[in-house]
Write a protein that holds these residues in place. Structure first.
Motif, PDB file in Angstrom:
ATOM      1  N   THR A   1       0.787  -1.215   0.000  1.00 38.41           N
ATOM      2  CA  THR A   1       0.000   0.000   0.000  1.00 38.41           C
ATOM      3  C   THR A   1       0.825   1.273   0.000  1.00 38.41           C
ATOM      4  O   THR A   1       0.333   2.309  -0.357  1.00 38.41           O
ATOM      5  CB  THR A   1      -0.894   0.044   1.253  1.00 38.41           C
ATOM      6  OG1 THR A   1      -0.047  -0.065   2.387  1.00 38.41           O
ATOM      7  CG2 THR A   1      -1.899  -1.079   1.241  1.00 38.41           C
TER       8      THR A   1
ATOM      9  N   TRP B   1      -8.075  -4.208  -7.465  1.00 38.31           N
ATOM     10  CA  TRP B   1      -9.348  -4.532  -6.808  1.00 38.31           C
ATOM     11  C   TRP B   1     -10.438  -4.681  -7.859  1.00 38.31           C
ATOM     12  O   TRP B   1     -10.562  -3.862  -8.768  1.00 38.31           O
ATOM     13  CB  TRP B   1      -9.757  -3.419  -5.839  1.00 38.31           C
ATOM     14  CG  TRP B   1      -8.891  -3.319  -4.624  1.00 38.31           C
ATOM     15  CD1 TRP B   1      -7.697  -3.962  -4.404  1.00 38.31           C
ATOM     16  CD2 TRP B   1      -9.142  -2.530  -3.459  1.00 38.31           C
ATOM     17  NE1 TRP B   1      -7.206  -3.625  -3.177  1.00 38.31           N
ATOM     18  CE2 TRP B   1      -8.063  -2.748  -2.575  1.00 38.31           C
ATOM     19  CE3 TRP B   1     -10.174  -1.664  -3.068  1.00 38.31           C
ATOM     20  CZ2 TRP B   1      -7.993  -2.116  -1.330  1.00 38.31           C
ATOM     21  CZ3 TRP B   1     -10.104  -1.040  -1.833  1.00 38.31           C
ATOM     22  CH2 TRP B   1      -9.017  -1.269  -0.975  1.00 38.31           C
TER      23      TRP B   1
ATOM     24  N   ILE C   1     -13.446  -8.024  -4.034  1.00 35.70           N
ATOM     25  CA  ILE C   1     -14.294  -7.380  -3.030  1.00 35.70           C
ATOM     26  C   ILE C   1     -15.728  -7.471  -3.541  1.00 35.70           C
ATOM     27  O   ILE C   1     -15.978  -7.141  -4.705  1.00 35.70           O
ATOM     28  CB  ILE C   1     -13.881  -5.910  -2.832  1.00 35.70           C
ATOM     29  CG1 ILE C   1     -12.479  -5.872  -2.226  1.00 35.70           C
ATOM     30  CG2 ILE C   1     -14.855  -5.178  -1.918  1.00 35.70           C
ATOM     31  CD1 ILE C   1     -11.824  -4.537  -2.269  1.00 35.70           C
TER      32      ILE C   1
ATOM     33  N   ALA D   1     -21.299  -5.336  -3.601  1.00 35.35           N
ATOM     34  CA  ALA D   1     -22.009  -4.421  -2.704  1.00 35.35           C
ATOM     35  C   ALA D   1     -21.041  -3.616  -1.841  1.00 35.35           C
ATOM     36  O   ALA D   1     -21.401  -2.577  -1.315  1.00 35.35           O
ATOM     37  CB  ALA D   1     -22.967  -5.206  -1.812  1.00 35.35           C
ATOM     38  N   GLU D   2     -19.807  -4.122  -1.678  1.00 36.29           N
ATOM     39  CA  GLU D   2     -18.866  -3.447  -0.783  1.00 36.29           C
ATOM     40  C   GLU D   2     -17.816  -2.618  -1.523  1.00 36.29           C
ATOM     41  O   GLU D   2     -17.124  -1.824  -0.905  1.00 36.29           O
ATOM     42  CB  GLU D   2     -18.110  -4.485   0.077  1.00 36.29           C
ATOM     43  CG  GLU D   2     -18.973  -5.257   1.042  1.00 36.29           C
ATOM     44  CD  GLU D   2     -19.553  -4.359   2.126  1.00 36.29           C
ATOM     45  OE1 GLU D   2     -18.941  -3.318   2.428  1.00 36.29           O
ATOM     46  OE2 GLU D   2     -20.623  -4.698   2.642  1.00 36.29           O
TER      47      GLU D   2
ATOM     48  N   THR E   1     -17.831   1.203  -1.116  1.00 34.93           N
ATOM     49  CA  THR E   1     -17.557   1.573   0.273  1.00 34.93           C
ATOM     50  C   THR E   1     -16.075   1.439   0.573  1.00 34.93           C
ATOM     51  O   THR E   1     -15.455   2.319   1.168  1.00 34.93           O
ATOM     52  CB  THR E   1     -18.325   0.645   1.229  1.00 34.93           C
ATOM     53  OG1 THR E   1     -19.648   0.502   0.733  1.00 34.93           O
ATOM     54  CG2 THR E   1     -18.346   1.205   2.620  1.00 34.93           C
ATOM     55  N   LYS E   2     -15.516   0.317   0.140  1.00 35.84           N
ATOM     56  CA  LYS E   2     -14.108   0.060   0.430  1.00 35.84           C
ATOM     57  C   LYS E   2     -13.210   1.025  -0.345  1.00 35.84           C
ATOM     58  O   LYS E   2     -12.193   1.474   0.172  1.00 35.84           O
ATOM     59  CB  LYS E   2     -13.756  -1.382   0.080  1.00 35.84           C
ATOM     60  CG  LYS E   2     -14.414  -2.394   1.003  1.00 35.84           C
ATOM     61  CD  LYS E   2     -13.819  -2.314   2.408  1.00 35.84           C
ATOM     62  CE  LYS E   2     -14.358  -3.400   3.304  1.00 35.84           C
ATOM     63  NZ  LYS E   2     -13.889  -3.257   4.691  1.00 35.84           N
TER      64      LYS E   2
ATOM     65  N   GLN F   1     -14.009   4.050  -1.240  1.00 35.75           N
ATOM     66  CA  GLN F   1     -14.106   5.354  -0.596  1.00 35.75           C
ATOM     67  C   GLN F   1     -13.283   5.395   0.695  1.00 35.75           C
ATOM     68  O   GLN F   1     -12.600   6.371   0.968  1.00 35.75           O
ATOM     69  CB  GLN F   1     -15.575   5.705  -0.318  1.00 35.75           C
ATOM     70  CG  GLN F   1     -16.085   6.736  -1.308  1.00 35.75           C
ATOM     71  CD  GLN F   1     -17.555   6.587  -1.626  1.00 35.75           C
ATOM     72  OE1 GLN F   1     -18.266   5.818  -0.982  1.00 35.75           O
ATOM     73  NE2 GLN F   1     -18.019   7.310  -2.619  1.00 35.75           N
ATOM     74  N   ALA F   2     -13.356   4.288   1.463  1.00 39.06           N
ATOM     75  CA  ALA F   2     -12.549   4.220   2.686  1.00 39.06           C
ATOM     76  C   ALA F   2     -11.069   4.306   2.339  1.00 39.06           C
ATOM     77  O   ALA F   2     -10.300   5.002   3.005  1.00 39.06           O
ATOM     78  CB  ALA F   2     -12.846   2.932   3.440  1.00 39.06           C
TER      79      ALA F   2
ATOM     80  N   SER G   1     -10.147   7.899   1.483  1.00 40.24           N
ATOM     81  CA  SER G   1     -10.014   8.841   2.595  1.00 40.24           C
ATOM     82  C   SER G   1      -8.897   8.456   3.549  1.00 40.24           C
ATOM     83  O   SER G   1      -8.435   9.286   4.313  1.00 40.24           O
ATOM     84  CB  SER G   1     -11.349   9.027   3.327  1.00 40.24           C
ATOM     85  OG  SER G   1     -11.745   7.841   3.928  1.00 40.24           O
ATOM     86  N   SER G   2      -8.453   7.202   3.537  1.00 39.54           N
ATOM     87  CA  SER G   2      -7.338   6.858   4.427  1.00 39.54           C
ATOM     88  C   SER G   2      -6.019   6.760   3.666  1.00 39.54           C
ATOM     89  O   SER G   2      -4.998   6.413   4.245  1.00 39.54           O
ATOM     90  CB  SER G   2      -7.620   5.533   5.139  1.00 39.54           C
ATOM     91  OG  SER G   2      -7.685   4.488   4.195  1.00 39.54           O
TER      92      SER G   2
ATOM     93  N   THR H   1      -5.096   4.604   1.357  1.00 38.17           N
ATOM     94  CA  THR H   1      -4.596   3.243   1.157  1.00 38.17           C
ATOM     95  C   THR H   1      -5.210   2.631  -0.102  1.00 38.17           C
ATOM     96  O   THR H   1      -5.601   1.474  -0.106  1.00 38.17           O
ATOM     97  CB  THR H   1      -4.935   2.338   2.349  1.00 38.17           C
ATOM     98  OG1 THR H   1      -6.352   2.410   2.573  1.00 38.17           O
ATOM     99  CG2 THR H   1      -4.218   2.763   3.596  1.00 38.17           C
ATOM    100  N   THR H   2      -5.299   3.435  -1.129  1.00 38.29           N
ATOM    101  CA  THR H   2      -5.924   2.944  -2.351  1.00 38.29           C
ATOM    102  C   THR H   2      -5.071   1.881  -3.018  1.00 38.29           C
ATOM    103  O   THR H   2      -3.849   1.863  -2.870  1.00 38.29           O
ATOM    104  CB  THR H   2      -6.106   4.092  -3.354  1.00 38.29           C
ATOM    105  OG1 THR H   2      -4.850   4.755  -3.473  1.00 38.29           O
ATOM    106  CG2 THR H   2      -7.163   5.060  -2.917  1.00 38.29           C
ATOM    107  N   PRO H   3      -5.701   0.993  -3.773  1.00 37.25           N
ATOM    108  CA  PRO H   3      -4.938   0.071  -4.609  1.00 37.25           C
ATOM    109  C   PRO H   3      -4.383   0.852  -5.797  1.00 37.25           C
ATOM    110  O   PRO H   3      -4.792   1.991  -6.027  1.00 37.25           O
ATOM    111  CB  PRO H   3      -5.992  -0.929  -5.070  1.00 37.25           C
ATOM    112  CG  PRO H   3      -7.261  -0.145  -5.094  1.00 37.25           C
ATOM    113  CD  PRO H   3      -7.149   0.844  -3.962  1.00 37.25           C
TER     114      PRO H   3
END
Lengths: 271, 438, 290
Positions: free
Chosen positions: B36, B55, B87, B90-91, B94-95, B97-98, B101-102, B104-106
């Protein structure tokens, strides 16, 4: 008359027990079905034995990682919770210090607060300190267990005070009495907390779902849920995956059942 | 905060067990940085390889195909290792976006075309134009309607990696049992309905036709299945920034579907009855050809979606786009190299054969080998190929996902008979316009 | 004797206290703060809105809907699992054959993870392939749309909840039964009471403290249901199984309404708190009547 009654009782109990384990039986049967027969009419006992389903399931998801994580995380949560709770329970049971009641009720108070209240900020904190997708995030926030502290304190209180007072007269330190007298005498309560924590760690779902994404850090439960998204319609594979996620716990349970249930009842009654 | 954690750790040390736990946690942290981190020094020191994550939400058969393609890429490129990470659909958003914002994108990800507007708006996607040029990718080859999803203010942020559309599947064996010709699927709405009647009469317990009636948590499943009927009847979903289905044409479309439910020709609230042999017909995406050919135990055929008596052909264009997140130069280069590989004609033909997705570019669509394969090996894809010219694109706007969810929630009530068709459309119009106005 | 051990005590308490502050106190205060602001999680725009999130919540039908569903689930699971658990404990407390085998079989669901159980039950409940409907079909009963009908879905989810809880209640009841002195029963036998009467007039009242404990535990636990619904239905059909936990998850983590999501969390807390107090109070009143 008596035999007649007994038979009826056994019938009821057996039927109930069968219903309880039916899901497991059916899971195993399905997991051994060839894919082509997925939509054939179902049967309860295995007819065909397509063990390759298990290989396919394991190959298509990183089950090995899920396992390693679940085991590691559950063991760490268990050890951490038991050790820390025992340490915190001891002063509440035996020592006299300023703020004793305050801290005790503060800890107990959080027991009433459901995880849902904390979950959003807790997630934000984990995100801020860069712990997303780490095993630490799964372990460290879960080590504080007011239930564990309370449970152990209650048990410590049942241990006769004379025992540690005698040791102290002999010049033993508080730490020594805790380690050498209180803890060894509290084995049943410690065992019960161990079991509780392990199940809690193993079965936890929402928290790992939130803080882990990458398979290297995800637990079996989230892995299974993801897998059901991935192979939702391929029931034999999905069931093969689910079997592998359940069987280890069942084996451990069957091996240690006696201690397990004893511990559980200690936990339930001591409250 | 970090300091207090350190303190905590040092206190813990005197408890031997916990001490070792903390150590484990720490070494774990270092490892987690490998895939990451945006600082590549540690990474390159460790190994020559650039490790990047990819992802995606492709499941089942498609997931397997994607992983095979990645494996091939890895074996062909010694300096790059792509780690595919699944992933659930449905997730995924969300993942992502998380991760945004943190931080830790792929490096690379593939997402549904309807999510692209929001992803582009995040400002974290890598601009591809120049890097693609360096890799000699001629963007003009791709279908313009698909490329549109990747453009923002004249710049390109994503490329189509797959596309598909909806067509009719029918169970030939049920057709035979019901006394219908297994080689003549229905062509009009009327025919569809009369076929359904025959089937349910002849074979009690079997449904005639099924469509997606559940909102789930995105609503998109329901919306995307309904849209073709709206277009066929002459209505639209969103037009000029406003809901465009609350009109006689929209009413006609929804009345047709609710009618099937009311006459018990179609189930409500369940899905997948077709695959179980409990329902004779279904409208679904081209990839289901690939999934069902191995998992159902009956023979099925495909056809274009039946049209209303007065109306036109239409289907819904689906698919995924592939894109990269802006990271270090090295990772960006590796990412674009991987994207280039994924959208390359050769890879795409292999991909389309494995997944039964549709061609994303003219070069694939006109490729001899591909056409030959459709004709001889998988003729059931023919209707999808023919239909591609009638495929409508869902609007590429940020409010689309919210509008789709609001729409689906109202329409579901009509499917369950809780409100009339008129009411449902009026409520849906209000809800969709509210989302568009936000 | 009244000597204080402050240093030793706080040394023992230190690790837990640090965890408590960081991972409990701070989140709780932060959550309260969040519930008064409107924030999507990443924008710099945080707007203080007072009680607006709560006002929005209580004027939202979706919330009431979730709330009612969660209560129905909680009540169903609590009642059924306690009744069945008590009966099983009564039967399995006797010295009968296969006693430990039965206990094991009834207990296994307790240790099974809810997520995995949800996956299995989803297949059990499948409308046409599921074993349950196949069985109904076999005895000539109509198929039941277990997970695809708005009312059945609650029942189905609750059945899974009951299935998972029975064993726990049974075990706790068994240990409570073992602590009941046989003298009570002997006294009764002298009076010529039947077995049913003994169960009704001795066992049940003497188990009351245990029952209260189990009711409260089950209530608190069930009200926070998430895993099995997430895996089995994701809230559908028509939002009919959209329990509060799922609602919070969607608002707080998918839509990004952090303030609103936190407000849901506090409402869950308030309700559980109130319900526990009421149960304790009812129990106390009951004791006064005796």
């Amino acid at each position: 008359m008596k035999i007649y009654k007994k038979i009826i009782m056994h019938l009821i109990l057996a039927l109930g027990a069968f219903i309880m384990v039916l899901p497991f039986l059916w899971m195993i049967t399905t997991s051994l079905k060839p894919l082509k027969l997925t939509y054939d009419s179902p049967y309860i006992f295995p007819k065909s034995f397509e063990f390759s389903n298990y290989i396919t399931a394991w190959k298509s998801a990183d089950f090995l990682s899920f396992y390693k994580n679940s085991i590691f995380v559950s063991i760490c949560i268990t050890l951490g919770t038991v050790v820390l709770s025992a340490m915190a329970a001891y002063p509440f049971a035996r020592l006299n210090f300023t703020g004793k009641n305050f801290w005790f009720y503060a800890f107990l108070g959080t027991m009433m607060i459901p995880f849902y209240v904390e979950v959003i900020p807790l997630y934000k904190i984990i995100e801020k300190i860069g712990w997303l997708d780490t095993r630490r995030a799964l372990i460290i926030p879960r080590l504080f267990s007011p239930f564990g502290i309370f449970l152990l304190r209650q048990y410590f209180l049942t241990i006769p005070k004379e025992l540690d007072e005698a040791a102290e007269i002999d010049g033993a330190s508080k730490f020594y009495t805790f380690w050498k007298i209180i803890l060894p005498l509290s084995k049943p309560a410690l065992a019960s907390l161990t079991i509780f924590s392990f199940i809690f760690g193993w079965n936890d779902f929402l928290w790992p779902l939130l803080v882990t994404t990458r398979p290297e850090y995800t637990t079996v439960q989230v892995g299974i849920s993801n897998f059901s998204g991935k192979y939702g319609t391929l029931w034999p594979y999905l069931m093969a995956g689910t079997v592998t996620s359940i069987v280890p716990v069942i084996i451990i349970f069957l091996l240690g059942q006696k201690q397990f249930i004893e511990g559980l009842t200690v936990g339930g009654i001591k409250e | 905060m970090k300091k207090s954690i350190k303190k905590l750790v040092s206190i813990m040390v005197f408890v031997v067990l916990l001490g070792s736990l903390a150590a484990c946690g720490k070494s774990e942290a270092k490892k987690s940085n490998v895939p990451t981190s945006t600082t590549t020094e540690t990474e390159t020191k460790k190994s020559e390889k650039v490790v990047i994550e990819f992802w995606h939400y492709w499941d089942g058969n498609n997931g397997k195909a994607a992983e095979e393609l990645v494996k091939k890429f890895n074996s062909e490129n010694n300096d790059i290792e792509v780690k595919p990470i699944f992933i659930p659909g449905a997730e995924l958003m969300t993942k992502l976006q998380a991760a945004i914002s943190s931080g830790t994108t792929p490096a690379v990800a593939a997402a549904d075309i309807s999510s692209m507007a929001n992803l582009k708006a995040s400002g974290k996607l890598l601009e591809l134009d120049n890097l693609l040029k360096e890799n000699n990718v001629s963007v003009e080859n791709f279908y313009p309607s698909l490329l549109e999803y990747g453009r923002l203010n004249g710049k390109l942020y994503s490329l189509p990696v797959s596309t598909n559309n909806l067509a009719l599947f029918y169970n030939k064996e049920i057709f035979k049992k019901a006394g219908l010709d297994p080689n003549t699927p229905p062509k009009t709405w009327k025919e569809l309905e009369s076929f359904c009647e025959k089937i349910t009469k002849k074979l009690p317990g079997t449904y005639g036709f099924e469509f997606y009636t559940q909102v789930g948590d995105s609503g998109e499943g329901l919306t995307w299945q309904l849209q073709p009927y709206l277009w066929q009847a002459g209505a639209d979903f969103i037009k000029d920034g406003k809901a465009a289905f609350n009109n006689p044409e929209g009413e006609k479309a929804l009345t047709f579907l609710t009618g099937l439910i009311n006459k018990k020709l179609a189930p409500v609230g369940s899905w997948d009855d077709f695959a179980k042999g409990k329902c004779a017909m279904v409208v679904d995406g081209s990839w289901m050809v690939g999934i069902w050919k191995d998992s159902v135990n009956f023979d099925f055929g495909t056809a274009m979606i039946p049209v209303p008596e007065i109306g036109k052909n239409a289907t819904n264009m689906g698919g995924e786009q592939i894109f990269a997140f802006s990271k270090s130069d090295e990772e960006n280069k590796a990412a674009v190299k991987f994207i280039t590989y994924m959208v390359d004609t050769k890879t795409q033909i292999e991909w389309d054969k494995k997944t039964t997705f549709m061609p994303i570019s003219n070069t694939v669509a006109q490729d001899k080998d591909y056409l030959e394969w459709v004709k001889n090996t998988e003729p059931r894809l023919q209707p999808f190929v023919e239909q591609q010219q009638f495929a409508h694109a869902r609007p590429s706007i940020e409010a689309y996902p919210a509008a789709s969810l609001a729409f689906a929630k109202e329409i579901e009530k009509a499917y369950y008979g809780k409100v009339t068709v008129k009411q449902a459309l009026a409520n849906a119009e209000k809800a969709v316009n509210a989302e568009l106005g936000k | 004797m009244k000597k204080k051990d402050n240093i030793t005590a706080y040394l023992f308490l230190m690790p837990v206290t640090v965890l408590f502050l960081i991972f409990s106190v701070i989140p709780i205060i932060y959550s309260l703060y969040l519930s008064f602001i409107m924030w999507n999680g990443f924008s710099i725009n945080k707007k203080f809105v007072g009680f607006n999130n709560y006002v929005l919540l209580f004027s939202n039908n979706e919330f009431y809907h979730s709330f009612i569903i969660t209560i129905v689930y909680t009540v169903l699971v609590t009642t059924l699992s306690i009744i069945i658990g008590m009966i099983l404990a009564y039967l399995l407390n006797k010295n009968i054959r296969f006693r430990s085998l039965y206990r094991t079989m009834y207990f296994i669901p307790v240790i099974t993870a809810t997520a995995a159980a949800g996956v299995i039950w989803k297949y059990m409940f499948d409308s046409s392939q599921g074993i349950i409907n196949k069985f109904l079909n076999f005895i000539h009963l109509p198929a039941v749309p277990w997970l695809s009908h708005p009312i059945w879905v609650i029942i189905s989810i609750s059945l899974v909840g009951v299935w998972k809880r029975i064993g726990f209640n049974m075990v706790i009841y068994i240990s409570a039964l073992q602590s009941i002195s046989p003298l009570y029963y002997e006294a009764c036998e002298i009076d010529g009471a039947t077995k049913g009467q003994k169960f009704r007039y001795i066992t049940v009242p003497l188990l009351k403290p245990t029952t209260l404990l189990l009711v409260i535990m089950s209530f608190i636990d069930s009200f926070q249901i998430f895993d099995q619904v997430y895996v089995m239905t994701n809230g559908g059909p028509m939002g009919a199984s959209d329990v509060l936990g799922l609602y919070l998850y969607r608002e707080g983590f998918k839509v990004g309404h952090l303030g609103y999501g936190s407000a849901i969390g506090w409402v869950i807390f308030a309700f559980i708190f109130a319900a526990t107090l009421i149960q304790l109070k009812i129990n106390r009143k009951g004791e006064e009547v005796y």
